[in-house]
Design a protein around this motif. Structure first.
Motif, PDB file in Angstrom:
ATOM      1  N   PRO A  72      -9.996  -6.602   4.598  1.00  0.00           N
ATOM      2  CA  PRO A  72     -10.970  -6.809   3.499  1.00  0.00           C
ATOM      3  C   PRO A  72     -11.823  -5.426   2.974  1.00  0.00           C
ATOM      4  CG  PRO A  72     -11.131  -8.747   4.511  1.00  0.00           C
ATOM      5  CD  PRO A  72     -10.350  -7.817   5.354  1.00  0.00           C
ATOM      6  N   GLN A  73     -12.240  -4.878   4.299  1.00  0.00           N
ATOM      7  CA  GLN A  73     -12.922  -3.565   4.193  1.00  0.00           C
ATOM      8  C   GLN A  73     -11.960  -2.447   3.447  1.00  0.00           C
ATOM      9  OE1 GLN A  73     -16.323  -3.152   5.145  1.00  0.00           O
ATOM     10  NE2 GLN A  73     -15.890  -1.270   3.813  1.00  0.00           N
ATOM     11  N   GLY A  74     -10.650  -2.414   3.801  1.00  0.00           N
ATOM     12  CA  GLY A  74      -9.709  -1.484   3.169  1.00  0.00           C
ATOM     13  C   GLY A  74      -9.864  -1.653   2.033  1.00  0.00           C
ATOM     14  N   ARG A  75      -9.860  -3.192   1.239  1.00  0.00           N
ATOM     15  CA  ARG A  75     -10.059  -3.164  -0.173  1.00  0.00           C
ATOM     16  C   ARG A  75     -11.316  -2.666  -0.682  1.00  0.00           C
ATOM     17  NH1 ARG A  75      -6.882  -8.337   1.193  1.00  0.00           N
ATOM     18  NH2 ARG A  75      -9.147  -9.394   1.198  1.00  0.00           N
ATOM     19  N   LEU A  76     -12.367  -3.035   0.155  1.00  0.00           N
ATOM     20  CA  LEU A  76     -13.782  -2.752  -0.529  1.00  0.00           C
ATOM     21  C   LEU A  76     -13.686  -1.130  -0.590  1.00  0.00           C
ATOM     22  CD1 LEU A  76     -16.042  -4.916   1.270  1.00  0.00           C
ATOM     23  CD2 LEU A  76     -15.540  -4.924  -1.227  1.00  0.00           C
ATOM     24  N   ASP A  77     -12.975  -0.601   0.279  1.00  0.00           N
ATOM     25  CA  ASP A  77     -13.015   0.807   0.352  1.00  0.00           C
ATOM     26  C   ASP A  77     -12.380   1.645  -0.889  1.00  0.00           C
ATOM     27  OD1 ASP A  77     -14.616   0.828   2.794  1.00  0.00           O
ATOM     28  OD2 ASP A  77     -12.679   1.397   3.934  1.00  0.00           O
ATOM     29  N   ARG A  78     -11.673   0.745  -1.575  1.00  0.00           N
ATOM     30  CA  ARG A  78     -10.751   1.120  -2.621  1.00  0.00           C
ATOM     31  C   ARG A  78     -11.246   0.348  -3.927  1.00  0.00           C
ATOM     32  NH1 ARG A  78      -8.620   1.595   1.884  1.00  0.00           N
ATOM     33  NH2 ARG A  78      -7.276   3.460   2.466  1.00  0.00           N
ATOM     34  N   HIS A  79     -12.562  -0.101  -3.981  1.00  0.00           N
ATOM     35  CA  HIS A  79     -12.736  -1.009  -5.008  1.00  0.00           C
ATOM     36  C   HIS A  79     -12.628  -0.689  -6.435  1.00  0.00           C
ATOM     37  CE1 HIS A  79     -16.370   1.407  -6.141  1.00  0.00           C
ATOM     38  NE2 HIS A  79     -16.349   1.882  -4.946  1.00  0.00           N
ATOM     39  N   ASP A  80     -12.589   0.853  -6.638  1.00  0.00           N
ATOM     40  CA  ASP A  80     -12.185   1.211  -7.886  1.00  0.00           C
ATOM     41  C   ASP A  80     -10.692   0.877  -8.148  1.00  0.00           C
ATOM     42  OD1 ASP A  80     -11.723   3.021  -5.933  1.00  0.00           O
ATOM     43  OD2 ASP A  80     -11.685   4.734  -7.286  1.00  0.00           O
ATOM     44  N   GLN A  81      -9.704   0.927  -7.194  1.00  0.00           N
ATOM     45  CA  GLN A  81      -8.428   0.551  -7.420  1.00  0.00           C
ATOM     46  C   GLN A  81      -7.919  -1.020  -7.386  1.00  0.00           C
ATOM     47  OE1 GLN A  81      -7.229   3.277  -4.288  1.00  0.00           O
ATOM     48  NE2 GLN A  81      -5.730   4.261  -5.837  1.00  0.00           N
ATOM     49  N   THR A  82      -8.860  -1.757  -6.705  1.00  0.00           N
ATOM     50  CA  THR A  82      -8.348  -3.098  -6.333  1.00  0.00           C
ATOM     51  C   THR A  82      -8.860  -3.849  -7.611  1.00  0.00           C
ATOM     52  OG1 THR A  82      -8.787  -2.763  -3.904  1.00  0.00           O
ATOM     53  CG2 THR A  82      -9.006  -4.913  -4.749  1.00  0.00           C
ATOM     54  N   GLU A 113       1.602   1.648   2.894  1.00  0.00           N
ATOM     55  CA  GLU A 113       2.087   1.849   4.102  1.00  0.00           C
ATOM     56  C   GLU A 113       1.309   1.804   5.417  1.00  0.00           C
ATOM     57  OE1 GLU A 113       5.348   1.822   4.465  1.00  0.00           O
ATOM     58  OE2 GLU A 113       5.370   1.516   2.168  1.00  0.00           O
ATOM     59  N   ALA A 114      -0.061   2.155   5.186  1.00  0.00           N
ATOM     60  CA  ALA A 114      -1.005   2.136   6.244  1.00  0.00           C
ATOM     61  C   ALA A 114      -1.382   0.655   6.724  1.00  0.00           C
ATOM     62  CB  ALA A 114      -2.210   2.804   5.916  1.00  0.00           C
ATOM     63  N   LEU A 115      -1.267  -0.116   5.730  1.00  0.00           N
ATOM     64  CA  LEU A 115      -1.801  -1.584   5.918  1.00  0.00           C
ATOM     65  C   LEU A 115      -0.575  -2.177   6.615  1.00  0.00           C
ATOM     66  CD1 LEU A 115      -3.360  -4.215   5.489  1.00  0.00           C
ATOM     67  CD2 LEU A 115      -2.027  -4.727   3.359  1.00  0.00           C
ATOM     68  N   PHE A 116       0.676  -1.834   6.187  1.00  0.00           N
ATOM     69  CA  PHE A 116       1.799  -2.596   7.079  1.00  0.00           C
ATOM     70  C   PHE A 116       2.141  -2.092   8.459  1.00  0.00           C
ATOM     71  CE2 PHE A 116       4.271  -2.561   2.259  1.00  0.00           C
ATOM     72  CZ  PHE A 116       3.274  -3.478   1.966  1.00  0.00           C
ATOM     73  N   LEU A 117       1.432  -0.799   8.651  1.00  0.00           N
ATOM     74  CA  LEU A 117       1.588  -0.315  10.030  1.00  0.00           C
ATOM     75  C   LEU A 117       0.605  -1.055  11.144  1.00  0.00           C
ATOM     76  CD1 LEU A 117       2.308   3.355   9.441  1.00  0.00           C
ATOM     77  CD2 LEU A 117       3.831   1.726  10.459  1.00  0.00           C
TER      78      LEU A 117
END
Length: 157
Positions: A72-82, A113-117
């Motif tokens: 979830p933090q990864g999505r928050l870090d990209r709040h403008d894209q999510t 790709e980073a998420l999948f790793l």
């Protein structure tokens, strides 16, 4: 529209006919066009700067250390894209996570790709939908005309 002639063996033709019946395609041409679009859009090979929507799905093992908070933090870090995120619990440890993002092919592919790793992430899939953006000056319902942008789905990158 261009005409292309292909030859396929009987087994593949039978599978194509079954696909037509299952999807309601009215002709082999329609079914083949659909399959080609799906196959091409599933490949993250558009130009890195091309605009797209992305559907990122994967399974998450919530018991892996800090993964339940890092995703979830990864999505928050990209709040403008999510655009949207959904987490569906499967059992006491696992969930299916689906995220819809917008941005450039390069940005969303790098994130996926980073998420999948990540340890504990399995069955990762990235589906890209190419879009074009243009400006329009017109009226919606009532009031003065104004300019705003519209997104249009493209058939390919």
């Amino acid at each position: 529209m261009q005409r292309t002639t292909i030859a396929i063996d009987d087994d593949l033709a039978a599978q194509l006919d079954a696909y037509m019946q299952a999807t309601g395609a009215m002709s082999r041409s329609e079914a083949i066009r659909d399959l080609i679009r799906r196959g091409l859009s599933a490949r993250p090979d558009g130009p890195a700067e091309a605009r797209c929507f992305a559907v990122i799905s994967c399974t998450i093992d919530q018991s892996v250390r800090n993964l339940a908070s890092r995703v979830p933090q990864g999505r928050l870090d990209r709040h403008d894209q999510t655009i949207s995120a959904l987490s569906v619990p499967i059992d006491h440890r696992s969930s299916i996570d689906v995220t819809v993002m917008r941005g450039s092919v390069g940005d969303v592919s790098t994130y996926a790709e980073a998420l999948f790793l990540e340890r504990g992430v399995m069955h990762g899939t990235l589906s890209l939908i190419p879009v074009a953006e243009d400006s329009a000056h017109h009226v919606h319902n009532q009031g003065p005309a104004h300019e705003h942008t519209h997104l249009h789905i493209k058939s390919s990158f």
